[in-house]
Enzyme design. Structure first.
Site, PDB file in Angstrom:
ATOM      1  N   HIS A 104     -28.898  54.752 -91.100  1.00 36.50           N
ATOM      2  CA  HIS A 104     -28.360  55.321 -89.557  1.00 36.50           C
ATOM      3  C   HIS A 104     -28.122  54.196 -88.892  1.00 36.50           C
ATOM      4  O   HIS A 104     -28.540  52.698 -89.530  1.00 36.50           O
ATOM      5  CB  HIS A 104     -29.835  56.063 -89.135  1.00 36.50           C
ATOM      6  CG  HIS A 104     -31.096  55.250 -88.771  1.00 36.50           C
ATOM      7  ND1 HIS A 104     -32.041  54.946 -89.814  1.00 36.50           N
ATOM      8  CD2 HIS A 104     -31.417  54.821 -87.828  1.00 36.50           C
ATOM      9  CE1 HIS A 104     -32.823  54.071 -89.292  1.00 36.50           C
ATOM     10  NE2 HIS A 104     -32.940  53.964 -88.200  1.00 36.50           N
ATOM     11  N   HIS A 106     -27.998  52.934 -84.297  1.00 33.88           N
ATOM     12  CA  HIS A 106     -28.392  53.340 -82.850  1.00 33.88           C
ATOM     13  C   HIS A 106     -27.279  52.591 -82.008  1.00 33.88           C
ATOM     14  O   HIS A 106     -26.671  51.760 -82.089  1.00 33.88           O
ATOM     15  CB  HIS A 106     -29.803  52.590 -82.601  1.00 33.88           C
ATOM     16  CG  HIS A 106     -30.746  53.033 -83.364  1.00 33.88           C
ATOM     17  ND1 HIS A 106     -31.261  54.436 -83.750  1.00 33.88           N
ATOM     18  CD2 HIS A 106     -31.619  52.222 -84.531  1.00 33.88           C
ATOM     19  CE1 HIS A 106     -32.508  54.234 -84.318  1.00 33.88           C
ATOM     20  NE2 HIS A 106     -32.264  53.103 -84.957  1.00 33.88           N
ATOM     21  N   GLU A 110     -32.800  47.405 -82.268  1.00 34.54           N
ATOM     22  CA  GLU A 110     -34.360  47.994 -82.667  1.00 34.54           C
ATOM     23  C   GLU A 110     -35.015  46.640 -82.896  1.00 34.54           C
ATOM     24  O   GLU A 110     -34.679  45.943 -83.894  1.00 34.54           O
ATOM     25  CB  GLU A 110     -34.101  48.784 -83.908  1.00 34.54           C
ATOM     26  CG  GLU A 110     -35.248  49.105 -84.489  1.00 34.54           C
ATOM     27  CD  GLU A 110     -34.957  50.052 -85.766  1.00 34.54           C
ATOM     28  OE1 GLU A 110     -34.322  51.179 -85.488  1.00 34.54           O
ATOM     29  OE2 GLU A 110     -35.466  49.655 -86.840  1.00 34.54           O
ATOM     30  N   HIS A 149     -28.743  50.535 -90.797  1.00 39.04           N
ATOM     31  CA  HIS A 149     -29.745  50.083 -91.523  1.00 39.04           C
ATOM     32  C   HIS A 149     -30.625  51.193 -92.016  1.00 39.04           C
ATOM     33  O   HIS A 149     -30.229  52.511 -91.837  1.00 39.04           O
ATOM     34  CB  HIS A 149     -30.786  49.146 -90.626  1.00 39.04           C
ATOM     35  CG  HIS A 149     -31.213  49.986 -89.340  1.00 39.04           C
ATOM     36  ND1 HIS A 149     -30.300  50.068 -88.206  1.00 39.04           N
ATOM     37  CD2 HIS A 149     -32.246  50.490 -88.827  1.00 39.04           C
ATOM     38  CE1 HIS A 149     -30.824  50.674 -87.422  1.00 39.04           C
ATOM     39  NE2 HIS A 149     -32.098  50.834 -87.886  1.00 39.04           N
ATOM     40  N   GLU A 171     -35.627  58.679 -80.412  1.00 40.59           N
ATOM     41  CA  GLU A 171     -35.338  58.448 -81.954  1.00 40.59           C
ATOM     42  C   GLU A 171     -34.579  59.722 -82.509  1.00 40.59           C
ATOM     43  O   GLU A 171     -34.117  59.746 -83.750  1.00 40.59           O
ATOM     44  CB  GLU A 171     -36.762  58.430 -82.778  1.00 40.59           C
ATOM     45  CG  GLU A 171     -36.702  58.296 -84.118  1.00 40.59           C
ATOM     46  CD  GLU A 171     -36.230  56.833 -84.578  1.00 40.59           C
ATOM     47  OE1 GLU A 171     -36.165  56.882 -85.909  1.00 40.59           O
ATOM     48  OE2 GLU A 171     -35.827  56.143 -83.727  1.00 40.59           O
TER      49      GLU A 171
END
Length: 389
Positions: A104, A106, A110, A149, A171
């Site tokens: 996934h 973002h 992170e 990642h 999340e």
């Protein structure tokens, strides 16, 4: 009225009342949650120095929704749970042995701290450079926004804290490989990868998010050589292996882009406060502070100016928050060492010590401003001690 709650040893706990030693307040006859009042003694009976209005600066992961999956669980504290927390959001996650947080990415960076156990993380950057590493207790990782990642629990499983550089992050709104495949026509997938459509006959029909898999083999057995090499800046940092700044009251380990170069948007400190000691009176001149309490219990008073100050109680598993430039201090109120993380949406850790500021200011000016004498003026320290006895 409810019976007195009991300690684990069976002894009755005292029922606190909102009555201060100066006589202010009066009994609370209920209904009430006595155990909650016992956990928050300085909110239930605030110090006389507390005054004015401040937003709530505390939220516990124990009060969050737990998402349970095959392979582990997750829960989050974002701006929705803690409205003051505009700068950062956090996720507490557990992966079983072999459990996978699927491939996934973002829109946010992170940053992560491994609490217990070990995990294997993988990533690839925009130039095709790859990364694979095992993360042990006290280690960090950092993935810049947009880089894909994965995370997988090793033989013991693992529990870790994730921090994202946006308070509104969730999340549940990440970009996942299974979700994209499920929402792409199979003829498009066929054309993209150059294989027949039936190669995709068994795809998940929705986002997987987390799943159970076998425990992976050795790091070397999973290594993939990229023609472009590995990432130029490591995504891993061994925070507990870092030499701390030690003072009589505890220790501090600071990690930011100066010693973890890839971490461009999150700086942090791991703070140890011994029983009876405190994180000194200070403030941060660059960003809000997001805290996660790892062990022990403590009390934080936050000063907002214009006569406003409020005290909050924290225990392991709680999140604290301090808005930009607000003065604050943290006392260890328990019998064991208090450990916590303080994090900032910044590439550098910065704090201003009240003690050091006063020590480096003309003594006459300090004396006249505060009406204090030589006893205090001679005790001031020109060197910064983040934790004091």
């Amino acid at each position: 009225m409810r019976d007195n709650p009991e300690n684990p040893d069976g002894n009755k706990l005292p029922i606190p009342q909102p009555i201060r030693s100066d006589g202010a307040g009066g009994p609370d006859w209920g209904p009430r949650d006595v155990l909650r009042d016992l956990e928050n003694p300085d909110m239930f009976v605030p110090p006389v120095t507390d005054s004015g209005l401040l937003p709530n600066l505390k939220f516990s992961f124990s009060d969050t929704h737990m998402k349970l999956d095959q392979g582990g669980w997750s829960r989050e504290i974002t701006e929705r749970e803690l409205p003051a927390a505009k700068a950062l959001a956090g996720v507490n996650m557990y992966l079983t042995p072999g459990g996978v947080r699927e491939l996934h990415w973002h829109q946010q960076a992170e940053w992560a701290y491994m609490i217990r156990g070990s995990a294997r993380v993988t990533a690839v950057d925009q130039n095709g450079c790859n990364f694979i590493a095992d993360i042990d207790p006290g280690d960090l990782w950092y993935f810049p926004a947009g880089l894909p990642h994965s995370i997988q629990g090793l033989a013991e499983g693992c529990e870790f804290l994730l921090v994202f550089d946006d308070g509104s992050f969730s999340e549940m709104n990440t970009l996942s490989i299974s979700d994209w495949f499920a929402h792409t026509p199979k003829d498009v997938l066929s054309a993209n990868f150059g294989v027949p459509e039936d190669a995709f006959a068994h795809l998940p029909d929705e986002q997987v998010y987390m799943f159970q898999a076998p425990v992976p083999g050795s790091l070397e057995s999973q290594r993939i050589d990229s023609p472009y090499g590995t990432v130029p800046l490591s995504f891993k940092h061994r925070l507990l292996a870092q030499t701390p700044l030690v003072t009589p009251g505890g220790s501090v380990r600071v990690v930011d882009s100066s010693n973890f170069p890839i971490s461009k948007t999150i700086a942090a400190a791991l703070v140890e406060i011994k029983p009876g000691c405190m994180r000194e009176m200070h403030w941060h001149p660059n960003q809000d502070e997001w805290q996660y309490y790892l062990t022990g219990q403590g009390r934080m008073t936050v000063f907002a100016g214009n006569g406003a100050a409020r005290t909050f109680n924290y225990r392991a598993g709680d999140v604290g928050y301090v808005p930009f430039a607000y003065g604050h201090y943290i006392q260890n109120t328990g019998t064991e060492t208090l450990w916590f993380l303080e994090m900032f949406r910044s590439d550098r850790f910065e704090d201003v010590s009240l003690n050091q500021w006063m020590a480096l200011t003309p003594r006459e000016l300090v004396s006249e401003n505060l009406h204090v004498g030589p006893e205090l003026l001679h005790a001031l320290r020109k060197e910064k001690w983040p934790v004091v006895r």
